[in-house]
Design a protein around this motif. Structure first.
Motif, PDB file in Angstrom:
ATOM      1  N   UNK A 237       0.670  -1.129  -0.204  1.00  0.00           N
ATOM      2  CA  UNK A 237      -0.277   0.120   0.024  1.00  0.00           C
ATOM      3  C   UNK A 237       0.889   1.181   0.073  1.00  0.00           C
ATOM      4  N   UNK A 238       0.408   2.528  -0.627  1.00  0.00           N
ATOM      5  CA  UNK A 238       1.024   3.844  -0.992  1.00  0.00           C
ATOM      6  C   UNK A 238       1.373   4.028   0.782  1.00  0.00           C
ATOM      7  N   UNK A 239       2.135   4.559   1.304  1.00  0.00           N
ATOM      8  CA  UNK A 239       2.455   5.331   2.724  1.00  0.00           C
ATOM      9  C   UNK A 239       1.592   5.998   3.321  1.00  0.00           C
ATOM     10  N   UNK A 247      -3.623   0.594  -4.131  1.00  0.00           N
ATOM     11  CA  UNK A 247      -3.112  -0.207  -4.690  1.00  0.00           C
ATOM     12  C   UNK A 247      -2.420   1.253  -5.920  1.00  0.00           C
ATOM     13  N   UNK A 248      -0.979   1.258  -6.184  1.00  0.00           N
ATOM     14  CA  UNK A 248      -0.624   2.421  -7.071  1.00  0.00           C
ATOM     15  C   UNK A 248      -0.677   1.454  -8.906  1.00  0.00           C
ATOM     16  N   UNK A 267      -3.842   6.029  -8.145  1.00  0.00           N
ATOM     17  CA  UNK A 267      -4.650   4.619  -6.914  1.00  0.00           C
ATOM     18  C   UNK A 267      -5.891   4.687  -7.170  1.00  0.00           C
ATOM     19  N   UNK A 268      -5.634   3.203  -7.524  1.00  0.00           N
ATOM     20  CA  UNK A 268      -7.256   2.306  -7.408  1.00  0.00           C
ATOM     21  C   UNK A 268      -7.042   1.704  -5.615  1.00  0.00           C
ATOM     22  N   UNK A 365     -12.616  -0.282  -7.941  1.00  0.00           N
ATOM     23  CA  UNK A 365     -12.883  -0.807  -8.151  1.00  0.00           C
ATOM     24  C   UNK A 365     -13.361  -2.129  -6.659  1.00  0.00           C
ATOM     25  N   UNK A 366     -14.806  -3.170  -7.914  1.00  0.00           N
ATOM     26  CA  UNK A 366     -14.873  -4.054  -6.174  1.00  0.00           C
ATOM     27  C   UNK A 366     -14.724  -5.512  -6.740  1.00  0.00           C
ATOM     28  N   UNK A 367     -16.046  -5.798  -6.374  1.00  0.00           N
ATOM     29  CA  UNK A 367     -16.613  -7.822  -6.488  1.00  0.00           C
ATOM     30  C   UNK A 367     -16.383  -7.971  -8.523  1.00  0.00           C
TER      31      UNK A 367
END
Length: 391
Positions: A237-239, A247-248, A267-268, A365-367
């Motif tokens: 994960x980004x800091x 996540x990038x 970043x998603x 984004x999801x399921x």
């Protein structure tokens, strides 16, 4: 579901009743250690074991949301919840909620000897609703009152867990086949924090599956290796992620092609409480331009797009989201063409809604992504992992 404001959450849920299927693999729970402790430390002496929680799928022509049971109070009362990586709190209806909660189980605080009313009241306004359509205005809203009680998940017990009981809700929640929401954010809170303090590793695994497959599950405190194949790709994960699982990503491609709009770092957010994909308008339209010029905004429901249902089944629409693993290896998470249609619009049955909604300010984004992968959510190491689902 994501916190949009200090006093609000974003909710995009989709669910379907799942038909349980037997698999040839017996459950094998693997505990991942998110922190080290000496052999004689209190942590190691009292460590808890991982637990599996079966999940149901709310299905209305498409997979909307996965949910499972927890127990609250003494003696325990069963509550069904969405295990939502996009939020952090636990909320569910109480007997104080009237007709608006008629379709959900209502928790009776008077019947729990361990319930404590802490007296704080608040309103949560949701930016998206249960389903695949963007929400307009304040039509998804909860009235809440704070408290704490014993919460049991998969046989694991966390006492004095902070929670909210719902005292009123808008009519739009009546469709929900589940009762409430259990937040599973990137910083452990609520019942999960209580279990981690008892020695449970701060990791969980999600096996979300299409309705036709079933057998979905959440593993608390570890992962279930029988639910995936091959190696796991981990990414950090980004800091500055805070509570958010994100996540990038350096690139999005469609059917093997990309554009300048799609080939930029973003970043998603990964939100198990969301069914669709949400991207800024420019990104959504760049993706659709690579699929078909016939996909157009659907004016009746701002933020959605659609195309004639007679055309959608034949469209190639493979969307690859690119990430870089902790070891520096590039990997893709792929949304197959089968996810493009989420069914006909209620106001026009000849037009089918497409997967991606325009929502400026979010890349989420999801399921529709998560149900194609086994996902690992590692709070202790601040990373996410993905492997191929075993179907």
């Amino acid at each position: 579901m994501l916190p949009a404001l200090a006093s609000s959450l974003t909710l995009l849920t989709v669910c379907a009743s799942v038909h349980s299927q037997e698999v040839s693999h017996s459950p094998h729970r693997v505990q991942l250690t998110a922190r080290k402790a000496s052999h004689d430390s209190p942590l190691r002496r009292r460590a808890l074991s991982a637990a599996n929680i079966p999940l149901n799928d709310f299905y209305k022509g498409t997979d909307l949301q996965w949910y499972g049971n927890i127990s609250v109070g003494t003696p325990g009362q069963t509550i069904s919840v969405v295990f939502d990586t996009g939020s952090s709190t636990l909320e569910f209806p109480s007997t104080a909620c009237g007709d608006s909660c008629r379709n959900q189980h209502k928790f009776d605080t008077a019947k729990s000897s361990t319930f404590v009313d802490t007296g704080y009241t608040t309103t949560l306004t949701f930016a998206t609703g249960v389903g695949v359509d963007p929400v307009q205005g304040d039509n998804y809203q909860l009235q809440l009152r704070s408290g704490h009680d014993t919460v049991t998940v998969g046989g694991l017990v966390a006492k004095k867990t902070d929670l909210y009981v719902i005292t009123d809700q808008t009519e739009t929640f009546a469709i929900d086949p589940f009762d409430g929401i259990q937040g599973m954010s990137a910083t452990a809170q609520g019942f999960f924090a209580g279990l981690i303090n008892q020695g449970l590793p701060s990791v969980f695994g999600l096996y979300l599956t299409p309705n036709a497959i079933g057998n979905a599950e959440l593993t608390i405190g570890g992962i279930d290796t029988t639910k995936f194949t091959g190696s796991v790709s981990y990414a950090s994960l980004p800091s500055d992620s805070g509570d958010t699982w994100q996540l990038s990503s350096p690139q999005i491609s469609v059917n093997g092609k990309t554009t300048s709009t799609l080939k930029r770092t973003r970043t998603i957010i990964f939100d198990s409480g969301t069914s669709n994909v949400l991207f800024p308008t420019s990104t959504a339209e760049a993706i659709y331009a690579l699929i078909s010029p016939d996909i157009q905004p659907f004016d009746d429901e701002p933020g959605t797009y659609g195309i004639a249902c007679s055309k959608i089944q034949s469209l190639p629409a493979v969307i690859d989201l690119t990430f870089t693993s902790s070891s520096g290896k590039v990997f893709n998470l792929t949304i197959p063409s089968s996810e493009l249609s989420v069914g006909p619009f209620a106001s026009d049955s000849s037009t089918c809604q497409t997967l991606i909604n325009a929502y400026d300010g979010y890349d989420l984004v999801g399921g529709s992504v998560l149900k194609h992968y086994y996902s690992i959510w590692d709070i202790g190491n601040q990373r996410m992992g993905f492997a191929s689902n075993r179907h």
